[in-house]
Design an enzyme around this catalytic site. Sequence first.
Site, PDB file in Angstrom:
ATOM      1  N   TYR A 108       0.834  -1.212   0.000  1.00  0.00           N
ATOM      2  CA  TYR A 108       0.000   0.000   0.000  1.00  0.00           C
ATOM      3  C   TYR A 108       0.870   1.264   0.000  1.00  0.00           C
ATOM      4  CZ  TYR A 108      -3.532   3.238   1.972  1.00  0.00           C
ATOM      5  OH  TYR A 108      -4.381   4.290   2.226  1.00  0.00           O
ATOM      6  N   GLU A 167      12.819 -10.094  14.970  1.00  0.00           N
ATOM      7  CA  GLU A 167      11.676  -9.227  15.297  1.00  0.00           C
ATOM      8  C   GLU A 167      11.971  -8.368  16.531  1.00  0.00           C
ATOM      9  OE1 GLU A 167       8.526 -12.512  15.260  1.00  0.00           O
ATOM     10  OE2 GLU A 167       7.594 -10.995  13.993  1.00  0.00           O
ATOM     11  N   GLU A 207       4.420  -6.287  16.539  1.00  0.00           N
ATOM     12  CA  GLU A 207       5.703  -6.976  16.755  1.00  0.00           C
ATOM     13  C   GLU A 207       5.944  -7.223  18.235  1.00  0.00           C
ATOM     14  OE1 GLU A 207       6.937  -8.381  14.352  1.00  0.00           O
ATOM     15  OE2 GLU A 207       6.360  -7.179  12.627  1.00  0.00           O
TER      16      GLU A 207
HETATM   17 MN    MN Z   1       6.254 -10.016  13.354  1.00  0.00          MN
HETATM   18 FE    FE Z   2       5.742  -8.034  10.986  1.00  0.00          FE
END
Ligand code: MN
Ligand code: FE
Length: 361
Positions: free
Chosen positions: A138, A201, A235
Amino acid sequence: MQKIFQVGSKTFVLDQKKAEAAFAAKKVINGRQTMCFNLLPLKYQWAYDLYRTMKANHWEPEDIPMGKDIEQWRDEKTVSEVERWIIRMGIGYFSAAEGIVGDNIQHVVRELVTAPELKLVLGRHAHEENIHADSLLYMIASLGINPHECEAMFEDVPTIVRKNEFVTRVSRSLRRDLDLTQPENKKLLAKNIFVFGQCMEGTQFYGLFGMVLSLYRQNKFPGIGQMFRYTLRDESNHIEVFRNLFMDLIEENREIWTAEFKEELRALMAEAIQLEKEFIRDCLPVNAVGLAIDEFVTYIDYIADRRLEGVGLAPLAAGVKNPLPWLAEMMDIKKEQNFFEGRVTEYQKASSLNVAHDDDL
Ligand code: MN
Ligand code: FE
């Protein structure tokens, strides 16, 4: 103990012992092999709780207006070349990274764990990676960035290539029939969960999070910044999912938690930090307005130590202070709910409004 139900002319006998044995056989790995999605009774309550928090945070990219971002992207005067480069690096890196995380969940972790409630939360986790990937599409479409340019970033920017290689190498080795009764193989899975959750992450996402949200604080690229705030909130839940999964895996398989293995994991985090610092220097080749390279580099040391401590490992740079205290507040989305008129607030249930893990940051 048996419970007998008489319904009409039929008699049904339910055996509680059998049900209890099934419950006892619920394990992170090597649990009862069943095609039934027998969530109840829950053994891993945290997994179900996180699933509920995560779905209550649901958002869709199209709900975020991009008009201001498009205007700023085209205006040479408001936004500098360095600031535009940060956005390109953000889109380029995360386009690859979200896919890698989602793929590892679906084809490695969710395949190997056996308890249904763990599969439930991992399914949601994988879907959120799809939402994040979609949000990047997007952004690319809104700003009119050539999609080939995006692909080229993760083929041609060496610091992105190295970060991706660091995580895919612990994923590739698990894509085969793996005998998880062997301690060496248990370690491979524990390593995968640690690397993806805490190193990638948990740490390697934070260089760019910090930079994009620094721009957002200066009212630059408000739509992109808002999407990164939602992503950051997601996250923080993903890091928790993988942290809990890791802790329970270790708890149920104590034999792998050796001094040697702990050092191996700390060394992996040290490598992740090194790669992230090099990447930060590519994202921000010179200091820009309100963005100091040193602060982002130090933040990586700070956040990596929080991740290590979170899974019971000794820190690497003990005592480093958080140079970006405002980043924790950025996740606290409840403060400006009225920012949105759209669907996003409707997804928010009262219970989901205080999920910001400020202490994580
Ligand atoms: Mn993630
Ligand atoms: Fe992610």
